[in-house]
Design a protein around this motif. Structure first.
Motif, PDB file in Angstrom:
ATOM      1  N   ALA A 327       0.839  -1.201   0.000  1.00 49.55           N
ATOM      2  CA  ALA A 327       0.000   0.000   0.000  1.00 49.55           C
ATOM      3  C   ALA A 327       0.873   1.250   0.000  1.00 49.55           C
ATOM      4  CB  ALA A 327      -0.928  -0.009   1.214  1.00 49.55           C
ATOM      5  N   THR A 328       1.881   1.265   0.859  1.00 49.33           N
ATOM      6  CA  THR A 328       2.809   2.408   0.904  1.00 49.33           C
ATOM      7  C   THR A 328       3.561   2.545  -0.410  1.00 49.33           C
ATOM      8  OG1 THR A 328       3.080   2.128   3.297  1.00 49.33           O
ATOM      9  CG2 THR A 328       4.775   3.396   2.129  1.00 49.33           C
ATOM     10  N   HIS A 329       4.019   1.419  -0.946  1.00 50.32           N
ATOM     11  CA  HIS A 329       4.762   1.410  -2.212  1.00 50.32           C
ATOM     12  C   HIS A 329       3.944   2.025  -3.347  1.00 50.32           C
ATOM     13  CE1 HIS A 329       7.333   0.047  -5.468  1.00 50.32           C
ATOM     14  NE2 HIS A 329       6.361  -0.698  -5.964  1.00 50.32           N
ATOM     15  N   ASN A 330       2.627   1.861  -3.281  1.00 57.50           N
ATOM     16  CA  ASN A 330       1.761   2.368  -4.346  1.00 57.50           C
ATOM     17  C   ASN A 330       1.068   3.681  -3.991  1.00 57.50           C
ATOM     18  OD1 ASN A 330       1.524   0.178  -6.642  1.00 57.50           O
ATOM     19  ND2 ASN A 330       1.582  -0.954  -4.712  1.00 57.50           N
ATOM     20  N   GLY A 331       1.495   4.294  -2.884  1.00 61.01           N
ATOM     21  CA  GLY A 331       0.936   5.591  -2.506  1.00 61.01           C
ATOM     22  C   GLY A 331      -0.513   5.530  -2.093  1.00 61.01           C
ATOM     23  N   ILE A 332      -0.940   4.410  -1.513  1.00 56.19           N
ATOM     24  CA  ILE A 332      -2.334   4.231  -1.092  1.00 56.19           C
ATOM     25  C   ILE A 332      -2.436   4.428   0.415  1.00 56.19           C
ATOM     26  CG2 ILE A 332      -4.158   2.490  -0.817  1.00 56.19           C
ATOM     27  CD1 ILE A 332      -3.242   1.333  -3.512  1.00 56.19           C
ATOM     28  N   ASP A 333      -3.287   5.363   0.841  1.00 55.48           N
ATOM     29  CA  ASP A 333      -3.399   5.662   2.273  1.00 55.48           C
ATOM     30  C   ASP A 333      -4.792   5.400   2.842  1.00 55.48           C
ATOM     31  OD1 ASP A 333      -4.857   7.724   1.186  1.00 55.48           O
ATOM     32  OD2 ASP A 333      -3.505   9.321   1.859  1.00 55.48           O
ATOM     33  N   ASN A 334      -5.682   4.821   2.027  1.00 53.58           N
ATOM     34  CA  ASN A 334      -7.038   4.542   2.535  1.00 53.58           C
ATOM     35  C   ASN A 334      -7.274   3.041   2.713  1.00 53.58           C
ATOM     36  OD1 ASN A 334      -7.008   4.001  -0.213  1.00 53.58           O
ATOM     37  ND2 ASN A 334      -9.174   4.514  -0.500  1.00 53.58           N
ATOM     38  N   ALA A 335      -6.178   2.277   2.863  1.00 54.29           N
ATOM     39  CA  ALA A 335      -6.280   0.838   3.096  1.00 54.29           C
ATOM     40  C   ALA A 335      -5.634   0.499   4.432  1.00 54.29           C
ATOM     41  CB  ALA A 335      -5.600   0.062   1.976  1.00 54.29           C
ATOM     42  N   GLN A 336      -6.345  -0.239   5.260  1.00 55.74           N
ATOM     43  CA  GLN A 336      -5.794  -0.725   6.529  1.00 55.74           C
ATOM     44  C   GLN A 336      -5.769  -2.252   6.484  1.00 55.74           C
ATOM     45  OE1 GLN A 336      -8.863  -0.721   9.826  1.00 55.74           O
ATOM     46  NE2 GLN A 336      -9.767   0.890   8.542  1.00 55.74           N
ATOM     47  N   PHE A 337      -4.851  -2.849   7.228  1.00 58.56           N
ATOM     48  CA  PHE A 337      -4.708  -4.302   7.221  1.00 58.56           C
ATOM     49  C   PHE A 337      -4.651  -4.839   8.645  1.00 58.56           C
ATOM     50  CE2 PHE A 337      -3.153  -2.892   3.119  1.00 58.56           C
ATOM     51  CZ  PHE A 337      -3.755  -3.797   2.255  1.00 58.56           C
ATOM     52  N   HIS A 338      -5.231  -6.031   8.824  1.00 56.73           N
ATOM     53  CA  HIS A 338      -5.312  -6.642  10.147  1.00 56.73           C
ATOM     54  C   HIS A 338      -4.926  -8.113  10.054  1.00 56.73           C
ATOM     55  CE1 HIS A 338      -7.677  -3.125  11.508  1.00 56.73           C
ATOM     56  NE2 HIS A 338      -8.258  -3.218  10.326  1.00 56.73           N
ATOM     57  N   VAL A 339      -4.235  -8.593  11.094  1.00 55.31           N
ATOM     58  CA  VAL A 339      -3.908 -10.020  11.192  1.00 55.31           C
ATOM     59  C   VAL A 339      -4.988 -10.697  12.025  1.00 55.31           C
ATOM     60  CG1 VAL A 339      -2.237 -11.732  11.979  1.00 55.31           C
ATOM     61  CG2 VAL A 339      -1.442  -9.532  11.088  1.00 55.31           C
ATOM     62  N   ALA A 340      -5.613 -11.733  11.461  1.00 53.67           N
ATOM     63  CA  ALA A 340      -6.620 -12.480  12.210  1.00 53.67           C
ATOM     64  C   ALA A 340      -6.813 -13.847  11.563  1.00 53.67           C
ATOM     65  CB  ALA A 340      -7.949 -11.728  12.245  1.00 53.67           C
ATOM     66  N   ASN A 341      -6.819 -14.882  12.370  1.00 53.05           N
ATOM     67  CA  ASN A 341      -7.147 -16.219  11.888  1.00 53.05           C
ATOM     68  C   ASN A 341      -8.653 -16.273  11.643  1.00 53.05           C
ATOM     69  OD1 ASN A 341      -7.760 -18.901  11.486  1.00 53.05           O
ATOM     70  ND2 ASN A 341      -6.540 -19.649  13.204  1.00 53.05           N
ATOM     71  N   LEU A 342      -9.053 -16.291  10.396  1.00 51.09           N
ATOM     72  CA  LEU A 342     -10.462 -16.170  10.057  1.00 51.09           C
ATOM     73  C   LEU A 342     -11.237 -17.473  10.220  1.00 51.09           C
ATOM     74  CD1 LEU A 342     -10.094 -13.728   7.040  1.00 51.09           C
ATOM     75  CD2 LEU A 342     -10.974 -13.229   9.321  1.00 51.09           C
ATOM     76  N   PHE A 343     -10.591 -18.473  10.808  1.00 54.30           N
ATOM     77  CA  PHE A 343     -11.304 -19.689  11.182  1.00 54.30           C
ATOM     78  C   PHE A 343     -11.586 -19.691  12.680  1.00 54.30           C
ATOM     79  CE2 PHE A 343      -8.967 -20.657   7.313  1.00 54.30           C
ATOM     80  CZ  PHE A 343     -10.030 -21.039   6.495  1.00 54.30           C
ATOM     81  N   GLU A 344     -11.425 -18.521  13.301  1.00 54.77           N
ATOM     82  CA  GLU A 344     -11.780 -18.325  14.703  1.00 54.77           C
ATOM     83  C   GLU A 344     -12.791 -17.192  14.805  1.00 54.77           C
ATOM     84  OE1 GLU A 344      -8.081 -17.528  16.623  1.00 54.77           O
ATOM     85  OE2 GLU A 344      -7.339 -19.592  16.440  1.00 54.77           O
ATOM     86  N   ASP A 345     -13.393 -17.047  15.973  1.00 56.07           N
ATOM     87  CA  ASP A 345     -14.438 -16.046  16.180  1.00 56.07           C
ATOM     88  C   ASP A 345     -13.794 -14.678  16.485  1.00 56.07           C
ATOM     89  OD1 ASP A 345     -16.554 -14.454  16.995  1.00 56.07           O
ATOM     90  OD2 ASP A 345     -17.592 -16.091  17.992  1.00 56.07           O
ATOM     91  N   HIS A 346     -14.007 -13.722  15.593  1.00 59.08           N
ATOM     92  CA  HIS A 346     -13.451 -12.373  15.789  1.00 59.08           C
ATOM     93  C   HIS A 346     -14.557 -11.316  15.805  1.00 59.08           C
ATOM     94  CE1 HIS A 346      -9.220 -13.510  15.486  1.00 59.08           C
ATOM     95  NE2 HIS A 346      -9.567 -14.325  14.515  1.00 59.08           N
ATOM     96  N   ARG A 347     -15.731 -11.675  16.264  1.00 58.03           N
ATOM     97  CA  ARG A 347     -16.851 -10.731  16.198  1.00 58.03           C
ATOM     98  C   ARG A 347     -16.617  -9.487  17.052  1.00 58.03           C
ATOM     99  NH1 ARG A 347     -21.589 -13.876  16.886  1.00 58.03           N
ATOM    100  NH2 ARG A 347     -20.296 -15.750  16.610  1.00 58.03           N
ATOM    101  N   LYS A 348     -15.717  -9.566  18.021  1.00 60.19           N
ATOM    102  CA  LYS A 348     -15.453  -8.391  18.869  1.00 60.19           C
ATOM    103  C   LYS A 348     -14.318  -7.527  18.350  1.00 60.19           C
ATOM    104  CE  LYS A 348     -17.193 -10.548  23.105  1.00 60.19           C
ATOM    105  NZ  LYS A 348     -16.873 -10.924  24.515  1.00 60.19           N
ATOM    106  N   ALA A 349     -13.664  -7.966  17.266  1.00 66.20           N
ATOM    107  CA  ALA A 349     -12.564  -7.182  16.703  1.00 66.20           C
ATOM    108  C   ALA A 349     -13.087  -5.866  16.134  1.00 66.20           C
ATOM    109  CB  ALA A 349     -11.867  -7.978  15.597  1.00 66.20           C
ATOM    110  N   THR A 350     -12.246  -4.831  16.187  1.00 68.90           N
ATOM    111  CA  THR A 350     -12.659  -3.505  15.715  1.00 68.90           C
ATOM    112  C   THR A 350     -13.123  -3.559  14.263  1.00 68.90           C
ATOM    113  OG1 THR A 350     -11.087  -2.464  17.218  1.00 68.90           O
ATOM    114  CG2 THR A 350     -11.895  -1.139  15.377  1.00 68.90           C
ATOM    115  N   TRP A 351     -12.363  -4.269  13.411  1.00 68.21           N
ATOM    116  CA  TRP A 351     -12.730  -4.316  11.993  1.00 68.21           C
ATOM    117  C   TRP A 351     -14.046  -5.054  11.768  1.00 68.21           C
ATOM    118  CZ3 TRP A 351     -13.249  -9.285  10.357  1.00 68.21           C
ATOM    119  CH2 TRP A 351     -12.511 -10.272  11.025  1.00 68.21           C
TER     120      TRP A 351
END
Length: 432
Positions: A327-351
Motif C-alpha cells: 500500500a505504501t509502495h503504491n501511494g495508497i493511504d485509505n487501506a488498513q490491514f489486520h492479522v486475524a485467523n479467520l477460522f476463529e471467532d473475531h466478532r469483537k474485533a474492531t474491523w
C-alpha cells in the motif's frame, strides 16, 4: 486385474470417466463422457473401483490430442485430452451441481466463463526432485498418478515459458551436485521480470554446489534461493537481493512478494479475475469495503483506488506486513490491514464491528463458514465471493441465502488451472 469394455456416462470431480461394471461404479482415468473404452481395473475399493483406459473404441467429439508428451504419466494435468471449451463447461456443471446438492441454491444468472491462454500459464508451484539410481539421473517434475514416483519430465507445457523448457536442465544441474540426493523439492515463483527457484536442501550445500547454482542462475537468468529448514530459513544465494513483483496496470499497482508467498498461479487469469471481481463489486467513491483473506492485497489495493476506505484481513502476519508495504509502495493511504485467523471467532474485533457497505472474500479450500457466523453486518448489501473449491462455496452460499437474507445474483467459473479438474469460481450475492 479385470479388463472390460465400458460406456462412460459422466466425469468425476477430478476428471475421470464414470462407468459401471457389474453394477459397481468405476472411475476410469483417460476416458471422457460419451465414450466407449476398454478399461483395466487397477485398484478395488468397497464402493467403487479405479481403472485406466486401455483403448478408446468410440471417441468423444470433445477429445483432442494432448499437447504434452508426458500426459498420462505426469499427474500435473488430467484433462489435456479434453478440448479447452469442454473443460470449462464441465467445471461449470460441477459448480451448478454443488450449488443444488449442497447449498440448495441456484444463481439468478450464470456469468460467462472466464478464460485466458491455456498454455505456459503457471507462474507458481512446487517441483518434486528425486535421484533415481536405476536411471542414474535426477528427475524433476510433478508427481505421477502414483504419488510415490516423480514423473520423468523433460519439458512442461503449462509452466512459465522461462521455466517449462528447462526442466531437464534443472535435473542435470542437481545431478552434478554433491547434495543431489538431499534436495527433495524446488519451488518456483515468477514475477514480471524475475523467475525465482527455491532449493530445499536437507544438508548444508558446500562451495562446489553453491557455485554450480550461481553459474546456472547466470546462464539461465534465474534468481536462486536456498531453504535449509522451515519457511523462515529461505534466503537468496544469487543475486544478493532479487526482487519479485507483478503489475496490475489497470489500477496502476505493483505488488511485491517473496518467493514462497501465496500469489495466484495464473498471471493472465489473475488480471482478468480482478477486473471481473471489480465489475461485480461495483465499488463507489463512498463505499467502505472489507476484504477477507486478503493476502498481499491482490484485491484490496485495486479496490482502494475506487472507494473511500478498504480493510484487508488475513491470517498470515507476513502477508499482512507485505500488503501494508505494498500500500505504501503504491501511494495508497485509505487501506488498513489486520492479522486475524479467520477460522476463529473475531466478532469483537474492531474491523468486524464496523459498518461495511460491501464485502469481498477469497478464502482457501475450507471456505468462510466461520466468518459467516458474525458477518456480514446489517449494512452490507453486496458480497463478491472468489472460491477455489465449489463445495465450500456452495455451503457458504446456502448460509448467505438462508441465514443472512442474500440472494445468489450471479455465479460463474474461471479457468485458473487449465487442463486440470480444479474449479475456480466467483459469485455475487445481493441483499435488498
Amino acid at each position: 486385474m479385470k479388463i472390460a469394455d465400458v460406456d462412460i456416462t459422466d466425469l468425476t470431480h477430478d476428471g475421470r470417466g464414470v462407468a459401471r461394471i457389474d453394477g459397481k461404479a468405476v472411475f476410469v482415468a483417460g476416458a471422457l463422457t460419451g465414450e466407449r473404452v476398454r478399461a483395466r481395473t487397477v485398484r478395488r475399493h468397497r464402493s467403487f473401483d479405479e481403472a485406466v483406459t486401455e483403448e478408446v473404441y468410440q471417441a468423444s467429439p470433445d477429445r483432442v490430442t494432448p499437447k504434452c508428451a508426458h500426459f498420462g504419466l505426469c499427474a500435473g494435468c488430467s484433462l489435456q485430452h479434453l478440448a479447452p471449451e469442454a473443460q470449462i463447461a464441465a467445471k461449470q456443471r460441477v459448480l451448478a451441481e454443488n450449488f443444488e446438492r449442497i447449498g440448495k441454491v441456484k444463481p439468478d444468472r450464470w456469468l460467462e466463463p472466464l478464460t485466458d491462454e491455456p498454455w505456459a500459464y503457471r507462474r507458481k508451484g512446487r517441483l518434486s526432485v528425486r535421484y533415481v539410481a536405476k536411471k542414474e539421473r535426477v528427475l524433476v517434475g510433478f508427481r505421477e498418478s502414483n504419488p510415490r514416483y516423480v514423473a520423468d519430465v523433460r519439458h512442461c507445457q503449462v509452466l512459465h515459458p522461462a521455466l517449462g523448457p528447462k526442466i531437464e536442465a534443472i535435473g542435470e544441474l542437481v545431478g552434478r551436485m554433491h547434495a543431489a540426493r538431499e534436495i527433495p523439492q524446488i519451488e518456483f515463483a515468477a514475477g514480471d521480470s524475475t523467475v525465482a527457484l527455491v532449493f530445499r536442501h536437507l544438508v548444508p550445500l558446500d562451495e562446489h554446489d553453491q557455485q554450480l547454482l550461481i553459474e546456472f542462475a547466470k546462464a539461465h537468468d534465474f534468481a536462486i534461493f536456498l531453504q535449509p529448514k522451515g519457511l523462515d530459513s529461505v534466503h537468496p544465494l544469487y543475486p544478493d537481493n532479487p526482487q519479485l513483483a507483478f503489475a496490475i496496470p489497470a489500477y496502476d499497482i505493483e505488488l511485491k512478494f517473496r518467493p514462497l508467498d501465496f500469489v495466484q498461479v495464473n498471471a493472465g487469469m489473475n488480471q482478468r479475475m480482478i477486473d471481473h471481481a471489480m465489475a461485480l463489486l461495483d465499488p463507489q467513491p463512498d463505499d467502505r469495503v472489507l476484504d477477507l483473506f486478503c493476502g498481499l492485497g491482490n484485491f484490496t489495493l485495486p479496490v482502494a483506488r475506487r472507494v473511500a476506505e478498504v480493510a484487508g484481513v488475513e491470517g498470515d502476519d507476513g502477508l499482512v506486513r507485505r500488503a501494508a508495504e505494498n500500500a505504501t509502495h503504491n501511494g495508497i493511504d485509505n487501506a488498513q490491514f489486520h492479522v486475524a485467523n479467520l477460522f476463529e471467532d473475531h466478532r469483537k474485533a474492531t474491523w468486524a464491528r464496523q459498518d461495511w457497505t460491501k464485502l469481498l472474500l477469497d478464502p482457501p479450500r475450507a471456505g468462510a463458514d466461520k466468518v459467516l457466523e458474525f458477518l456480514p453486518g446489517k449494512h452490507t448489501r453486496r458480497i463478491v465471493y472468489v472460491s477455489c473449491h465449489p463445495a465450500s462455496l456452495a455451503r457458504d452460499a446456502g448460509i448467505l441465502v438462508n441465514q443472512h437474507g442474500f440472494r445468489l445474483a450471479a455465479a460463474g467459473v474461471m479457468d485458473m488451472f487449465p487442463h486440470t479438474a480444479h474449479v475456480e469460481s466467483i459469485a455475487l450475492f445481493e441483499r435488498d
